[in-house]
Design an enzyme around this catalytic site. Sequence first.
Site, PDB file in Angstrom:
ATOM      1  N   ASN A 176      -3.379  -0.753  -2.713  1.00 43.82           N
ATOM      2  CA  ASN A 176      -3.529  -0.750  -1.405  1.00 43.82           C
ATOM      3  C   ASN A 176      -3.010  -1.994  -0.617  1.00 43.82           C
ATOM      4  O   ASN A 176      -2.960  -1.743   0.674  1.00 43.82           O
ATOM      5  CB  ASN A 176      -5.037  -0.558  -1.075  1.00 43.82           C
ATOM      6  N   GLY A 217     -13.953   7.755  -2.056  1.00 48.69           N
ATOM      7  CA  GLY A 217     -13.256   7.304  -3.301  1.00 48.69           C
ATOM      8  C   GLY A 217     -14.296   6.436  -4.145  1.00 48.69           C
ATOM      9  O   GLY A 217     -14.072   6.444  -5.356  1.00 48.69           O
ATOM     10  N   ALA A 221     -10.858  11.291   2.159  1.00 48.87           N
ATOM     11  CA  ALA A 221     -10.314  11.977   3.137  1.00 48.87           C
ATOM     12  C   ALA A 221      -9.622  11.104   4.209  1.00 48.87           C
ATOM     13  O   ALA A 221      -8.719  11.531   4.955  1.00 48.87           O
ATOM     14  CB  ALA A 221     -11.247  13.072   3.880  1.00 48.87           C
ATOM     15  N   HIS A 222     -10.345  10.024   4.462  1.00 48.97           N
ATOM     16  CA  HIS A 222      -9.869   9.296   5.508  1.00 48.97           C
ATOM     17  C   HIS A 222      -8.640   8.410   5.358  1.00 48.97           C
ATOM     18  O   HIS A 222      -8.224   7.743   6.415  1.00 48.97           O
ATOM     19  CB  HIS A 222     -11.006   8.197   5.960  1.00 48.97           C
ATOM     20  N   CYS A 236     -12.012  -3.527   2.739  1.00 45.91           N
ATOM     21  CA  CYS A 236     -13.382  -3.754   2.132  1.00 45.91           C
ATOM     22  C   CYS A 236     -13.768  -4.868   1.842  1.00 45.91           C
ATOM     23  O   CYS A 236     -14.792  -5.052   1.223  1.00 45.91           O
ATOM     24  CB  CYS A 236     -13.451  -2.448   0.807  1.00 45.91           C
ATOM     25  N   GLN A 241      -5.086   5.701  -2.099  1.00 47.80           N
ATOM     26  CA  GLN A 241      -3.905   5.105  -1.269  1.00 47.80           C
ATOM     27  C   GLN A 241      -2.529   6.190  -1.739  1.00 47.80           C
ATOM     28  O   GLN A 241      -1.637   6.359  -0.768  1.00 47.80           O
ATOM     29  CB  GLN A 241      -3.329   3.646  -1.551  1.00 47.80           C
TER      30      GLN A 241
END
Length: 393
Positions: free
Chosen positions: A155, A76, A204-205, A328, A183
């Site tokens: 998020n 992302g 993807a995660h 993050c 998200q």
Amino acid sequence: MSENRAPIYLDNNATTRTDPSVVQTMLPFFTEQFGNASSAHAFGNEAAIAVRQARRSLSGLLGSAYDHEIVFTSGGTEANNAAILSALATQEGRDEVVTTSVEHSAVLALTEQLAARGVKTRIIAVDACGRLDIEAFRCALGPRTAIASVMWANNETGTIFPVKCLAGWTREAGALFHTDAVQAIGKVRLNLKDSTIDMLSLSAHKLHGPKGVGALYLRKGTKFQPLICGGSQERGRRAGTENIPGIVGLGKAAELAAERLEPERIRIGALRDRLEQGILRNGECVVLGDIRNRLANTTNIAFDHLEGEAIAHRLNRAGIAVSLGSACRSGSMQPSHVLRAMQVPAWRMHGAVRFSLSRETSLAEVDEAVCAVSDIVTRMRASSRATVREQTS
């Protein structure tokens, strides 16, 4: 709580467990079908076919009009950077960016860097529930706007933004519209072909796929300047040998998400509500964000006059994983920029804890978490009251 029970993971907005079926789908592309998709032989052809299938699956989840609107990336963050920088490079005579005060750091850090280079960035505020100031957004759009970038869902609070409306107004202003849907992907239906969204980022995660792979949706006809130059991969839009196992994993994760989205949204929403109701019974706590329009899996609960970090630490010791906000920014001593933008008072902000569920979360886990939180908060408040009594006696 039983000392022998498995850990409980309630930090799915940070990352999700890769679905076992996704892993199984990926494995052959490490050791058997290991070809380079650009190679003109059987091994390369196998890889190219796998990439095309993954692109088709992801396009289906996004509801895009064409498979080739999908550009695979490393995640992302890369997709966000590529979208914004490309807009500034290709929108002739337009050199301004419009975004919000609650974006992910992948967007805000970039806009701060751009501002230092002289690019004008208009940051739109949110209200106490994290909802965008719509009128301010519309007023910020102008003849020099190159791109407006607004996340689909936050998020930290789960608050959902009206991105399709925002995209329409942005197009009327002659600018491009980008949304960070990291998200939202797999949690809400997107149907991009029925929107005027020009670019969308995903990873993807966050939907039970592998880490290190994501995608940028690039609407057909949108001018684009690649962030990474080199080979002609991804139709010349993203150079570098494709991460075939990762792309295959993303494709499989997209298939699973598309199949399960609606029933899981309902089930997870009910579990989230049960978690909230159980915790709120303790009193002196409140849900942050827009409780009427948010992701079904997310709740951000502030425990008044307590330290969220201490609560999260005690839950971790009890085998329950939660977070204070974005992973993050983990390790930062600064309070959440999202909660600061919402003007949450310090005595409440410091007590905020985010719980985020997934399709793997069970009813038993939710009930266990409610008991653990209630016990921890009760003990912390009792200790705090005892300390106050000692200080005043």
